[in-house]
Design an enzyme around this catalytic site. Structure first.
Site, PDB file in Angstrom:
ATOM      1  N   GLY A 157     -57.377 -36.125 113.894  1.00 13.82           N
ATOM      2  CA  GLY A 157     -56.194 -35.776 114.694  1.00 13.82           C
ATOM      3  C   GLY A 157     -56.121 -34.269 114.868  1.00 13.82           C
ATOM      4  O   GLY A 157     -57.148 -33.589 114.932  1.00 13.82           O
ATOM      5  N   ILE A 159     -55.170 -31.812 112.772  1.00 21.32           N
ATOM      6  CA  ILE A 159     -55.772 -31.021 111.686  1.00 21.32           C
ATOM      7  C   ILE A 159     -57.267 -31.324 111.583  1.00 21.32           C
ATOM      8  O   ILE A 159     -58.091 -30.428 111.428  1.00 21.32           O
ATOM      9  CB  ILE A 159     -55.048 -31.295 110.350  1.00 21.32           C
ATOM     10  CG1 ILE A 159     -53.578 -30.863 110.454  1.00 21.32           C
ATOM     11  CG2 ILE A 159     -55.736 -30.575 109.195  1.00 21.32           C
ATOM     12  CD1 ILE A 159     -52.707 -31.302 109.279  1.00 21.32           C
ATOM     13  N   ARG A 179     -59.052 -45.217 113.859  1.00 22.84           N
ATOM     14  CA  ARG A 179     -58.861 -46.567 114.391  1.00 22.84           C
ATOM     15  C   ARG A 179     -59.398 -46.700 115.811  1.00 22.84           C
ATOM     16  O   ARG A 179     -59.646 -47.795 116.283  1.00 22.84           O
ATOM     17  CB  ARG A 179     -57.379 -46.946 114.331  1.00 22.84           C
ATOM     18  CG  ARG A 179     -56.891 -47.125 112.898  1.00 22.84           C
ATOM     19  CD  ARG A 179     -55.416 -47.246 112.831  1.00 22.84           C
ATOM     20  NE  ARG A 179     -54.762 -46.070 113.414  1.00 22.84           N
ATOM     21  CZ  ARG A 179     -53.454 -45.876 113.423  1.00 22.84           C
ATOM     22  NH1 ARG A 179     -52.659 -46.781 112.912  1.00 22.84           N
ATOM     23  NH2 ARG A 179     -52.949 -44.785 113.956  1.00 22.84           N
ATOM     24  N   ARG A 236     -53.101 -37.555 101.854  1.00 24.75           N
ATOM     25  CA  ARG A 236     -52.119 -37.962 100.861  1.00 24.75           C
ATOM     26  C   ARG A 236     -52.888 -38.589  99.706  1.00 24.75           C
ATOM     27  O   ARG A 236     -53.919 -39.243  99.931  1.00 24.75           O
ATOM     28  CB  ARG A 236     -51.138 -39.007 101.435  1.00 24.75           C
ATOM     29  CG  ARG A 236     -50.107 -38.451 102.400  1.00 24.75           C
ATOM     30  CD  ARG A 236     -49.045 -37.610 101.693  1.00 24.75           C
ATOM     31  NE  ARG A 236     -48.051 -37.075 102.598  1.00 24.75           N
ATOM     32  CZ  ARG A 236     -48.095 -35.853 103.134  1.00 24.75           C
ATOM     33  NH1 ARG A 236     -49.084 -35.025 102.856  1.00 24.75           N
ATOM     34  NH2 ARG A 236     -47.133 -35.426 103.936  1.00 24.75           N
ATOM     35  N   GLU A 265     -47.897 -37.044  92.570  1.00 20.19           N
ATOM     36  CA  GLU A 265     -47.763 -35.607  92.373  1.00 20.19           C
ATOM     37  C   GLU A 265     -46.284 -35.227  92.197  1.00 20.19           C
ATOM     38  O   GLU A 265     -45.405 -35.940  92.703  1.00 20.19           O
ATOM     39  CB  GLU A 265     -48.397 -34.823  93.547  1.00 20.19           C
ATOM     40  CG  GLU A 265     -47.821 -35.148  94.908  1.00 20.19           C
ATOM     41  CD  GLU A 265     -48.643 -34.508  96.044  1.00 20.19           C
ATOM     42  OE1 GLU A 265     -48.010 -33.813  96.839  1.00 20.19           O
ATOM     43  OE2 GLU A 265     -49.871 -34.718  96.142  1.00 20.19           O
ATOM     44  N   HIS A 283     -51.181 -29.130  96.131  1.00 22.48           N
ATOM     45  CA  HIS A 283     -50.649 -29.444  97.479  1.00 22.48           C
ATOM     46  C   HIS A 283     -50.210 -28.163  98.205  1.00 22.48           C
ATOM     47  O   HIS A 283     -49.027 -27.987  98.498  1.00 22.48           O
ATOM     48  CB  HIS A 283     -49.478 -30.441  97.374  1.00 22.48           C
ATOM     49  CG  HIS A 283     -49.209 -31.162  98.663  1.00 22.48           C
ATOM     50  ND1 HIS A 283     -48.712 -32.439  98.723  1.00 22.48           N
ATOM     51  CD2 HIS A 283     -49.342 -30.770  99.963  1.00 22.48           C
ATOM     52  CE1 HIS A 283     -48.560 -32.809  99.980  1.00 22.48           C
ATOM     53  NE2 HIS A 283     -48.935 -31.806 100.761  1.00 22.48           N
ATOM     54  N   GLY A 285     -51.776 -27.054 101.111  1.00 24.88           N
ATOM     55  CA  GLY A 285     -52.393 -27.038 102.445  1.00 24.88           C
ATOM     56  C   GLY A 285     -51.694 -26.129 103.440  1.00 24.88           C
ATOM     57  O   GLY A 285     -52.331 -25.353 104.156  1.00 24.88           O
TER      58      GLY A 285
HETATM   59  P1  NAP Z   1     -52.361 -36.529 113.502  1.00 25.43           P
HETATM   60  O1  NAP Z   1     -52.633 -35.560 114.595  1.00 25.43           O
HETATM   61  O2  NAP Z   1     -51.422 -37.646 113.757  1.00 25.43           O
HETATM   62  O3  NAP Z   1     -53.765 -37.106 113.001  1.00 25.43           O
HETATM   63  C1  NAP Z   1     -53.881 -38.206 112.164  1.00 25.43           C
HETATM   64  C2  NAP Z   1     -55.220 -38.876 112.427  1.00 25.43           C
HETATM   65  O4  NAP Z   1     -55.378 -39.957 111.508  1.00 25.43           O
HETATM   66  C3  NAP Z   1     -55.340 -39.452 113.820  1.00 25.43           C
HETATM   67  O5  NAP Z   1     -56.541 -39.015 114.382  1.00 25.43           O
HETATM   68  C4  NAP Z   1     -55.359 -40.964 113.614  1.00 25.43           C
HETATM   69  O6  NAP Z   1     -56.296 -41.514 114.530  1.00 25.43           O
HETATM   70  C5  NAP Z   1     -55.886 -41.101 112.191  1.00 25.43           C
HETATM   71  N1  NAP Z   1     -55.409 -42.308 111.547  1.00 25.43           N
HETATM   72  C6  NAP Z   1     -54.144 -42.795 111.512  1.00 25.43           C
HETATM   73  N2  NAP Z   1     -54.101 -43.956 110.835  1.00 25.43           N
HETATM   74  C7  NAP Z   1     -55.371 -44.211 110.453  1.00 25.43           C
HETATM   75  C8  NAP Z   1     -55.972 -45.271 109.732  1.00 25.43           C
HETATM   76  N3  NAP Z   1     -55.250 -46.306 109.283  1.00 25.43           N
HETATM   77  N4  NAP Z   1     -57.313 -45.207 109.511  1.00 25.43           N
HETATM   78  C9  NAP Z   1     -58.041 -44.167 109.957  1.00 25.43           C
HETATM   79  N5  NAP Z   1     -57.526 -43.147 110.656  1.00 25.43           N
HETATM   80  C10 NAP Z   1     -56.209 -43.155 110.898  1.00 25.43           C
HETATM   81  O7  NAP Z   1     -51.782 -35.779 112.223  1.00 25.43           O
HETATM   82  P2  NAP Z   1     -52.134 -34.307 111.681  1.00 25.43           P
HETATM   83  O8  NAP Z   1     -51.135 -33.356 112.193  1.00 25.43           O
HETATM   84  O9  NAP Z   1     -53.575 -34.041 111.896  1.00 25.43           O
HETATM   85  O10 NAP Z   1     -51.831 -34.552 110.108  1.00 25.43           O
HETATM   86  C11 NAP Z   1     -52.588 -35.503 109.409  1.00 25.43           C
HETATM   87  C12 NAP Z   1     -52.109 -35.716 107.990  1.00 25.43           C
HETATM   88  O11 NAP Z   1     -52.494 -34.628 107.171  1.00 25.43           O
HETATM   89  C13 NAP Z   1     -50.595 -35.796 107.779  1.00 25.43           C
HETATM   90  O12 NAP Z   1     -50.061 -37.055 108.144  1.00 25.43           O
HETATM   91  C14 NAP Z   1     -50.476 -35.525 106.288  1.00 25.43           C
HETATM   92  O13 NAP Z   1     -50.628 -36.732 105.561  1.00 25.43           O
HETATM   93  C15 NAP Z   1     -51.666 -34.611 106.007  1.00 25.43           C
HETATM   94  N6  NAP Z   1     -51.229 -33.224 105.750  1.00 25.43           N
HETATM   95  C16 NAP Z   1     -51.441 -32.694 104.530  1.00 25.43           C
HETATM   96  C17 NAP Z   1     -51.089 -31.373 104.272  1.00 25.43           C
HETATM   97  C18 NAP Z   1     -51.337 -30.750 102.954  1.00 25.43           C
HETATM   98  O14 NAP Z   1     -50.628 -29.819 102.596  1.00 25.43           O
HETATM   99  N7  NAP Z   1     -52.325 -31.190 102.211  1.00 25.43           N
HETATM  100  C19 NAP Z   1     -50.471 -30.615 105.270  1.00 25.43           C
HETATM  101  C20 NAP Z   1     -50.264 -31.200 106.502  1.00 25.43           C
HETATM  102  C21 NAP Z   1     -50.663 -32.501 106.731  1.00 25.43           C
HETATM  103  P3  NAP Z   1     -56.193 -43.013 115.049  1.00 25.43           P
HETATM  104  O15 NAP Z   1     -54.745 -43.224 115.431  1.00 25.43           O
HETATM  105  O16 NAP Z   1     -57.147 -43.065 116.178  1.00 25.43           O
HETATM  106  O17 NAP Z   1     -56.642 -43.874 113.918  1.00 25.43           O
HETATM  107  C1  8YV Z   2     -45.858 -30.096 103.323  1.00 28.56           C
HETATM  108  C2  8YV Z   2     -47.616 -31.682 104.095  1.00 28.56           C
HETATM  109  O1  8YV Z   2     -45.855 -28.892 102.697  1.00 28.56           O
HETATM  110  O2  8YV Z   2     -46.962 -31.371 106.330  1.00 28.56           O
HETATM  111  C3  8YV Z   2     -47.337 -32.162 105.456  1.00 28.56           C
HETATM  112  O3  8YV Z   2     -47.535 -33.381 105.694  1.00 28.56           O
HETATM  113  O4  8YV Z   2     -48.147 -32.369 103.285  1.00 28.56           O
HETATM  114  C4  8YV Z   2     -47.270 -30.276 103.730  1.00 28.56           C
HETATM  115  O5  8YV Z   2     -47.477 -29.419 104.811  1.00 28.56           O
HETATM  116  C5  8YV Z   2     -45.292 -31.099 102.416  1.00 28.56           C
HETATM  117  O6  8YV Z   2     -44.910 -32.206 103.136  1.00 28.56           O
HETATM  118  C6  8YV Z   2     -44.095 -30.497 101.711  1.00 28.56           C
HETATM  119  O7  8YV Z   2     -43.524 -31.362 100.868  1.00 28.56           O
END
Ligand code: NAP
Ligand code: 8YV
Length: 326
Positions: A157, A159, A179, A236, A265, A283, A285
């Site tokens: 997606g 990121i 998917r 996650r 966490e 966490h 990111g």
């Molecule tokens: P996004 O643009 O919605 O991208 C999510 C991607 O995951 C899409 O390409 C989607 O593609 C795919 N996906 C959804 N369900 C799926 C499944 N069941 N199996 C395989 N692929 C699947 O979201 P984003 O902005 O990139 O953020 C993604 C995620 O990163 C967030 O939801 C969060 O959990 C995580 N995150 C973590 C941090 C951190 O601090 N570590 C920070 C920000 C975000 P399809 O719909 O084609 O499957």
């Molecule tokens: C947040 C994240 O910092 O955006 C997300 O999905 O995992 C992080 O950027 C987190 O949700 C804060 O609790």
């Protein structure tokens, strides 16, 4: 309602920028500070229309919780991931859910690449080695490399694509699983995760959390990734079968892992902490002042737009707009 200001219930403590921004424009109620939270919920219940919610370490905003507020119109959530909010339930009940996408994309991609480099090249371990005075005794051992590796991104997606761009600049081959294929990229698409895991040696997880991705990366996927394989998880904790990962790391089924997210966490299993060949981050990111400020402002701005009768700035896909009450 205090004067003509709408009430906003903040469930857990959020950053000062959000607290102050909401306090200025609304009548803010801090649930986590209430001496009797149930009494506060009972008192606000009949009239409350807006909630501000934090990320995964905060209390879940599920159907049972939202049902306590029959007039609820909006949940403004911090973070792009909103697996702590039952957005489907909210959508069915005409409640807007907003998140904080885009403003954190490049920051999280930077972190993911940093985590990958730290894991492959053992940079934190090398730093610990120097600080412990061991360099005086001899060079740090040679490490694995990013060269000639193929990175498989699960969840290409916003990121995921920003990570892929960075990997391209580093001349690393990228493939992906999701998917459905993404229209705007030329990387090889794998409809089956296990097939991809067999062909790659770095698995990078960037999907949303929640039921549809729970334990997506399980013992079979880790085995397919193989003995030279590296798992990086910035999605996650729930996306990876954590006990299976610990077992795979201990048995040498995979080489290493770089993790920014965990099941349960901020508690991290002692077994993971004791493994010196993994890299563990708390966490972080999106955790720069610049990016967290932009995310926080979006939480406030979504509420301000709602109060002015404007469309939400960043509604999640489950949010019906214009809203229909069930
Ligand atoms: P996004 O643009 O919605 O991208 C999510 C991607 O995951 C899409 O390409 C989607 O593609 C795919 N996906 C959804 N369900 C799926 C499944 N069941 N199996 C395989 N692929 C699947 O979201 P984003 O902005 O990139 O953020 C993604 C995620 O990163 C967030 O939801 C969060 O959990 C995580 N995150 C973590 C941090 C951190 O601090 N570590 C920070 C920000 C975000 P399809 O719909 O084609 O499957
Ligand atoms: C947040 C994240 O910092 O955006 C997300 O999905 O995992 C992080 O950027 C987190 O949700 C804060 O609790």
């Amino acid at each position: 309602m205090a004067g003509d200001k709408a009430d906003v219930l903040m469930i857990g403590e959020m950053m000062p920028l959000i607290v102050e921004g909401i306090d200025k424009a609304f009548a803010l109620h801090k649930l986590w500070e209430a001496r009797d939270p149930d009494a506060m919920i009972r008192e606000l219940g009949p009239q409350l229309r807006a909630i501000a919610a934090g990320g995964p370490v905060h209390a879940p905003v599920d159907g049972a919780f939202m049902a306590k507020f029959p007039q609820l119109e909006i949940v403004s959530s911090f973070g792009v991931g909103y697996d702590h909010v039952d957005a489907k339930w909210a959508g069915r009940h005409g409640i807007i859910v907003t998140n904080t996408p885009d403003v954190l994309t490049e920051e999280v991609a930077d972190t993911a690449l940093g985590l990958l480099l730290c894991t492959v090249r053992q940079l934190p371990q090398a730093e610990r080695y120097l600080r412990a005075g061991k360099w005086l005794e001899g060079d740090f051992p040679l490490t694995a490399t990013l060269r000639n590796r193929t990175v498989g991104i699960v969840g290409l997606g916003r990121i995921g694509k920003a990570i892929a761009r960075r990997l391209e600049a580093s001349r690393v081959n990228v493939v992906y699983h999701g998917r459905k294929p993404q229209g705007d990229v030329t990387y090889r698409y794998y409809p089956n995760l296990l097939d991809m895991a067999r062909d790659i040696d770095v698995l990078m997880a960037v999907t949303p959390g929640g039921p549809s991705t729970r334990n997506l990366i399980d013992a079979k996927v880790l085995e397919a990734l193989g003995r030279n394989g590296i798992l990086i998880n910035v999605s996650r904790g729930s996306v990876v079968d954590q006990p299976a990962l610990i077992a795979a790391l201990k048995a040498g089924t995979i080489l290493s892992a770089g993790l920014d997210v965990f099941v349960g966490e901020p508690k991290v299993p002692q077994e993971l902490i004791e493994l010196d060949h993994v890299v563990l981050l708390p966490h972080v990111g999106s955790a720069s002042v610049h990016t967290r400020d932009a995310m926080g402002q979006l939480v406030v701005d979504n509420l301000i737009a709602w109060a002015a009768g404007k469309p939400p700035l960043t509604p999640v896909p489950e949010t019906p707009w214009p809203p229909k009450r069930a």
